[in-house]
Write a protein that holds these residues in place. Structure first.
Motif, PDB file in Angstrom:
ATOM      1  N   VAL A  51       4.645  -7.924  -0.730  1.00 59.28           N
ATOM      2  CA  VAL A  51       5.824  -7.083  -0.986  1.00 59.28           C
ATOM      3  C   VAL A  51       6.918  -7.480  -0.013  1.00 59.28           C
ATOM      4  O   VAL A  51       6.649  -8.020   1.062  1.00 59.28           O
ATOM      5  CB  VAL A  51       5.495  -5.584  -0.833  1.00 59.28           C
ATOM      6  N   LEU A  81      -0.225  -6.735   0.339  1.00 57.22           N
ATOM      7  CA  LEU A  81      -0.699  -5.455  -0.192  1.00 57.22           C
ATOM      8  C   LEU A  81      -2.096  -5.195   0.361  1.00 57.22           C
ATOM      9  O   LEU A  81      -2.974  -6.058   0.298  1.00 57.22           O
ATOM     10  CB  LEU A  81      -0.739  -5.510  -1.722  1.00 57.22           C
ATOM     11  N   LEU A  87       2.164  -0.486  -4.321  1.00 56.35           N
ATOM     12  CA  LEU A  87       3.130  -1.493  -3.886  1.00 56.35           C
ATOM     13  C   LEU A  87       4.271  -0.861  -3.106  1.00 56.35           C
ATOM     14  O   LEU A  87       4.735  -1.409  -2.092  1.00 56.35           O
ATOM     15  CB  LEU A  87       3.666  -2.259  -5.096  1.00 56.35           C
ATOM     16  N   VAL A  91       5.347  -1.654   0.898  1.00 55.57           N
ATOM     17  CA  VAL A  91       6.635  -2.142   1.402  1.00 55.57           C
ATOM     18  C   VAL A  91       7.209  -1.190   2.456  1.00 55.57           C
ATOM     19  O   VAL A  91       7.871  -1.620   3.406  1.00 55.57           O
ATOM     20  CB  VAL A  91       7.630  -2.400   0.248  1.00 55.57           C
ATOM     21  N   LEU A 108      13.046  -1.885  -7.975  1.00 59.21           N
ATOM     22  CA  LEU A 108      12.455  -3.220  -7.897  1.00 59.21           C
ATOM     23  C   LEU A 108      13.501  -4.258  -8.287  1.00 59.21           C
ATOM     24  O   LEU A 108      14.168  -4.127  -9.313  1.00 59.21           O
ATOM     25  CB  LEU A 108      11.261  -3.302  -8.847  1.00 59.21           C
ATOM     26  N   ARG A 129       5.120 -12.130  -5.208  1.00 61.52           N
ATOM     27  CA  ARG A 129       5.928 -11.227  -4.381  1.00 61.52           C
ATOM     28  C   ARG A 129       6.641 -10.177  -5.226  1.00 61.52           C
ATOM     29  O   ARG A 129       7.278 -10.504  -6.227  1.00 61.52           O
ATOM     30  CB  ARG A 129       6.963 -12.044  -3.602  1.00 61.52           C
ATOM     31  N   PHE A 130       6.526  -8.923  -4.817  1.00 64.70           N
ATOM     32  CA  PHE A 130       7.265  -7.823  -5.422  1.00 64.70           C
ATOM     33  C   PHE A 130       8.377  -7.450  -4.441  1.00 64.70           C
ATOM     34  O   PHE A 130       8.093  -6.955  -3.342  1.00 64.70           O
ATOM     35  CB  PHE A 130       6.350  -6.630  -5.685  1.00 64.70           C
TER      36      PHE A 130
END
Length: 201
Positions: A51, A81, A87, A91, A108, A129-130
């Protein structure tokens, strides 16, 4: 499952059951079936889920300067994570650990997949990757995560000027997508209660 499908490592793991997987017909031993299933699961390729927080305040972005296997690099507050968290929770946690700032994710920006090869160790990892955007809150007097040298606010021009020092190409890509207005609501990502250890409905 034929006997030929059973890896040597599984054959040798339980000597008393070895005869079960040396027969020419289907392996019927439940012990070996379970062990073989676990072995196959460990062989399945998986990306490393991470994240990242893209945080802007008055035209400046919150970054971290960190030690890596390739030297000192700049990155967004980011990390892996962990089990038992969503998620969004990840972060928030990573931002606190790496910058000592509260972070409120508002949406997001995107999901990014990239392969990384360390120039020093030659180890290869594929990251998923988020990237979230949101607001930074209070800044606390607390130690930063191991390897983090400092948290720093940088303008977009300053970010461009140190491009060769970015942890990866995704650092600038996430900021560019954010500046271009790329947004998705947090509701885009659903976390089942079972992930958080809560009883299923």
């Amino acid at each position: 499952m034929s006997a030929r499908c059973v890896p040597t490592a599984v054959r040798l793991f339980l000597p008393h059951h070895r005869h079960c997987c040396e027969a020419a017909d289907t392996v019927k031993c439940p012990v070996f079936k379970s062990l073989y299933t676990l072995f196959r699961m460990s062989e399945v390729w998986k990306p490393s889920v991470t994240v990242a927080a893209v945080i802007e305040r008055k035209g400046q972005f919150l970054l971290v300067e960190e030690e890596t296997s390739d030297g000192i690099r700049f990155n967004q507050p980011a990390g892996h994570l962990d089990p038992g968290e969503s998620l969004a929770q990840a972060v928030v946690r990573e931002t606190m650990e790496e910058t000592a700032h509260d972070f409120t994710p508002q949406g997001l920006i995107g999901m990014y997949m990239a392969r990384y090869l360390s120039s020093r160790t030659r180890q290869e990892v594929t990251y998923l990757r988020f990237a979230f955007f949101g607001e930074a809150g209070n800044n606390y007097d607390r130690p930063l995560d191991v390897g983090i040298l400092r948290a720093v606010w940088m303008s977009y021009d300053e970010l461009l000027a140190c491009k060769e020092k970015h942890r990866s190409d995704l650092v600038l890509r996430c900021v560019d997508d954010y500046r271009a207005g790329q947004r998705s609501p947090l509701s885009t990502i659903f976390t089942h209660p079972s992930v958080l250890g809560e009883p299923s409905a």
